[in-house]
Write a protein that holds these residues in place. Structure first.
Motif, PDB file in Angstrom:
ATOM      1  N   LEU A 142       0.826  -1.206   0.000  1.00 37.23           N
ATOM      2  CA  LEU A 142       0.000   0.000   0.000  1.00 37.23           C
ATOM      3  C   LEU A 142       0.863   1.260   0.000  1.00 37.23           C
ATOM      4  CD1 LEU A 142      -2.878  -0.971   2.483  1.00 37.23           C
ATOM      5  CD2 LEU A 142      -3.066  -0.590   0.015  1.00 37.23           C
ATOM      6  N   ALA A 143       1.970   1.216   0.768  1.00 34.41           N
ATOM      7  CA  ALA A 143       2.898   2.358   0.783  1.00 34.41           C
ATOM      8  C   ALA A 143       3.541   2.545  -0.585  1.00 34.41           C
ATOM      9  CB  ALA A 143       3.967   2.135   1.856  1.00 34.41           C
TER      10      ALA A 143
ATOM     11  N   ILE B  48       2.257   1.691  -3.532  1.00 33.20           N
ATOM     12  CA  ILE B  48       1.257   2.233  -4.460  1.00 33.20           C
ATOM     13  C   ILE B  48       1.071   3.735  -4.226  1.00 33.20           C
ATOM     14  CG2 ILE B  48      -1.192   2.172  -5.069  1.00 33.20           C
ATOM     15  CD1 ILE B  48      -1.098  -0.864  -4.465  1.00 33.20           C
ATOM     16  N   ALA B  49       1.042   4.132  -2.962  1.00 35.94           N
ATOM     17  CA  ALA B  49       0.865   5.551  -2.647  1.00 35.94           C
ATOM     18  C   ALA B  49       2.050   6.379  -3.139  1.00 35.94           C
ATOM     19  CB  ALA B  49       0.690   5.717  -1.131  1.00 35.94           C
ATOM     20  N   VAL B  50       3.256   5.898  -2.879  1.00 36.35           N
ATOM     21  CA  VAL B  50       4.463   6.620  -3.316  1.00 36.35           C
ATOM     22  C   VAL B  50       4.516   6.703  -4.834  1.00 36.35           C
ATOM     23  CG1 VAL B  50       6.983   6.480  -3.414  1.00 36.35           C
ATOM     24  CG2 VAL B  50       5.798   6.087  -1.250  1.00 36.35           C
ATOM     25  N   ASP B  51       4.169   5.595  -5.501  1.00 35.45           N
ATOM     26  CA  ASP B  51       4.210   5.573  -6.974  1.00 35.45           C
ATOM     27  C   ASP B  51       3.189   6.539  -7.550  1.00 35.45           C
ATOM     28  OD1 ASP B  51       5.037   4.353  -9.549  1.00 35.45           O
ATOM     29  OD2 ASP B  51       2.963   3.668  -9.581  1.00 35.45           O
ATOM     30  N   TRP B  52       2.005   6.572  -6.980  1.00 36.53           N
ATOM     31  CA  TRP B  52       0.983   7.485  -7.484  1.00 36.53           C
ATOM     32  C   TRP B  52       1.379   8.946  -7.237  1.00 36.53           C
ATOM     33  CZ3 TRP B  52      -2.911   3.354  -7.378  1.00 36.53           C
ATOM     34  CH2 TRP B  52      -3.805   3.429  -8.454  1.00 36.53           C
ATOM     35  N   TYR B  53       2.005   9.227  -6.104  1.00 33.61           N
ATOM     36  CA  TYR B  53       2.365  10.607  -5.773  1.00 33.61           C
ATOM     37  C   TYR B  53       3.482  11.127  -6.686  1.00 33.61           C
ATOM     38  CZ  TYR B  53       3.823  14.695  -3.097  1.00 33.61           C
ATOM     39  OH  TYR B  53       4.136  15.976  -2.727  1.00 33.61           O
TER      40      TYR B  53
ATOM     41  N   ASP C   8       4.536   9.590  -9.487  1.00 32.30           N
ATOM     42  CA  ASP C   8       4.301   9.201 -10.883  1.00 32.30           C
ATOM     43  C   ASP C   8       5.577   8.648 -11.530  1.00 32.30           C
ATOM     44  OD1 ASP C   8       2.813   8.748 -13.147  1.00 32.30           O
ATOM     45  OD2 ASP C   8       3.178  10.750 -13.980  1.00 32.30           O
TER      46      ASP C   8
ATOM     47  N   ARG D  74      -3.441   0.995 -12.708  1.00 33.18           N
ATOM     48  CA  ARG D  74      -2.349   1.950 -12.527  1.00 33.18           C
ATOM     49  C   ARG D  74      -2.122   2.814 -13.765  1.00 33.18           C
ATOM     50  NH1 ARG D  74       0.164   5.632 -12.352  1.00 33.18           N
ATOM     51  NH2 ARG D  74       2.244   6.003 -11.482  1.00 33.18           N
TER      52      ARG D  74
END
Length: 468
Positions: A243-244, A246-251, A253, A295
């Motif tokens: 989950l961390a 995914i959050a870092v990747d989304w933030y 990009d 994603r």
């Protein structure tokens, strides 16, 4: 034996496909000698594919197809350009690094050559590289696909040899790194001799961003370990870490973090006992669907349907070869051909190192004429018992067989990677063959090291307790 092998080779010479040649030769043998009822062919064909490990074949093929239509190959290429494109011969180095990453998803040399290889050849031509250079490095790097896990040839070999597929997957990592380094050294030498420059400006920002992506990926297993030390359960620790991520990747990009996570998830899941290598193939498909649909949102239902139909077509051809080869291999045993060949080899030498040298020569030749899957299903029942009698580890032997057959894919008359790249680059088969020849040097050096230094193959699976 003469009828069985002679008719098979005869059909091959006149251009009959390998699987049909084996199937018809087997039928002729049973018809002439009547050693078993005709129904035995159907029974042996069913027995040849009635195996749980073979379920990995369609799922790994589907995962590779999904990665292609989801645009993951383009992201991997952009990541590799940022990482090594600034070196001399940059795009050739990118070609190798891109294949290393993509091999952690596809498991086949053909997927590498036809997938990311298509992008790499076009980019190298657009940057002024001779098309022969682009084809040569793409062909050589495509052989990494079945060496790094996951690997379809390892799945077939593991089933035929009754060897742990997980051990084979782990055994391929260090040899794959050795092959990668040898190829990158070859590119550096060719760049120096031919005056190739860099193909991307050296930008600290881009190099830092690419390096940061690697750090983020490596931080996932480290964070899982640290979380378990605090008393969290393993499952909860993995959930928190993902989950961390995914959050870092989304933030931020990132370009390729999620794609780079594919081999980490597969290898980590098998190591932690979450799933078998066969179930890892299903996990690869689920992760591919997550990347394409959630994603990156680049996967359409039309593309999904195309990937599914391509998978069905490829799986059918692979498993038909397996069924035909299982009948042929059974008849080789029943007719005593396997025993005669075994006795002939042992009459020449009982030294394990000399035997491995002979195996390399034999399998290199066989790989030029037979499909990889067919070659494994025919060769393993004949040669593996000899290897075991001489004290050769079956995992080590599997790496040797697989690498030899990968080199065979680059050779005429039946090298499939050769034909794929010839079509992609719009070169004649003759020119493509000549372009590949210099790249056989690092491959043969790697083959020598893997053959005669067993620790290169066996160290990692031994450390992980997969073999003794």
């Amino acid at each position: 034996m003469l009828l069985l092998i002679g008719s098979f080779l005869g059909f091959m010479v006149i251009g009959v496909p390998v699987a049909i040649a084996m199937f018809v030769a087997s039928g002729l043998y049973l018809l002439v000698y009547g050693i078993a009822p005709d129904i035995i062919i159907a029974q042996r064909m069913i027995a040849g594919v009635e195996s749980f490990p073979l379920l990995a074949v369609p799922f790994f093929i589907l995962a590779g197809n999904l990665m292609n239509i989801a645009g993951v190959t383009g992201r991997i290429y952009a990541f590799a350009v940022a990482l090594v494109g600034w070196m001399k011969g940059g795009l050739a180095q990118v070609n190798i690094i891109g294949s290393v990453i993509f091999s952690g998803m596809s498991g086949t040399a053909l997927a590498d050559a036809a997938g990311i290889g298509t992008i790499e050849i076009k980019a190298m031509r657009d940057h002024g590289y001779p098309v022969e250079a682009a084809v040569g490095v793409t062909a050589a790097s495509a052989t990494l696909g079945p060496i790094f896990p996951p690997s379809l040839p390892f799945v077939i070999y593991g089933m035929m040899a009754n060897v742990s597929i997980g051990a084979l997957f782990m055994a391929g990592i260090v040899p794959g790194v050795v092959m990668t380094l040898l190829m990158m050294i070859t590119v550096a030498i060719m760049a120096y001799r031919k005056g190739w420059g860099s193909d991307a400006p050296f930008e600290v920002r881009k190099l830092f961003a690419a390096s940061l992506e690697i750090v983020v990926v490596l931080a996932v297993p480290l964070s899982i370990w640290l979380l378990t030390l605090t008393g969290l359960s393993l499952n909860l620790s993995v959930g928190v870490a993902l989950l961390a991520l995914i959050a870092v990747d989304w933030y931020f990009d990132f370009s390729a973090v999620m794609a780079l996570m594919t081999p980490v998830i597969l290898i980590g899941g098998m190591t932690m006992g979450w799933f078998t290598p066969t179930e890892a193939a299903v996990a690869a498909v689920i992760w591919s669907l997550f990347l394409g649909l959630v994603r990156y949102r680049s996967m359409t239902f039309r593309g999904l349907a195309k990937a599914s139909f391509d998978t069905i077509e490829t799986t059918a051809s692979v498993l038909f070869i397996v069924t035909a080869a299982s009948v042929f291999a059974w008849l080789l045993t029943v007719s005593q051909a396997a025993q005669l060949l075994s006795d002939a080899i042992l009459a020449v030498t009982d030294n394990p190192w000399m035997f491995l040298l002979l195996v390399n020569i034999l399998v290199l030749i066989v790989g030029c004429f037979l499909d990889t899957i067919a070659a494994i299903t025919i060769i393993v029942p004949i040669l593996l018992p000899i290897a075991l009698r001489l004290g050769i580890d079956p995992v080590h032997f599997g790496l040797i067989i697989t690498l030899n057959l990968m080199i065979g894919l680059l050779h005429p008359p039946l090298g499939m990677v050769l034909f794929v790249l010839s079509r992609v680059a719009k070169l004649s088969v003759e020119r493509t063959t000549i372009a590949i020849l210099p790249w056989l040097i690092p491959l043969f050096v790697a083959l020598f090291v893997i053959t005669f230094v067993p620790a290169v193959t066996l160290w990692l699976p031994t450390q992980m307790g997969l073999i003794r």
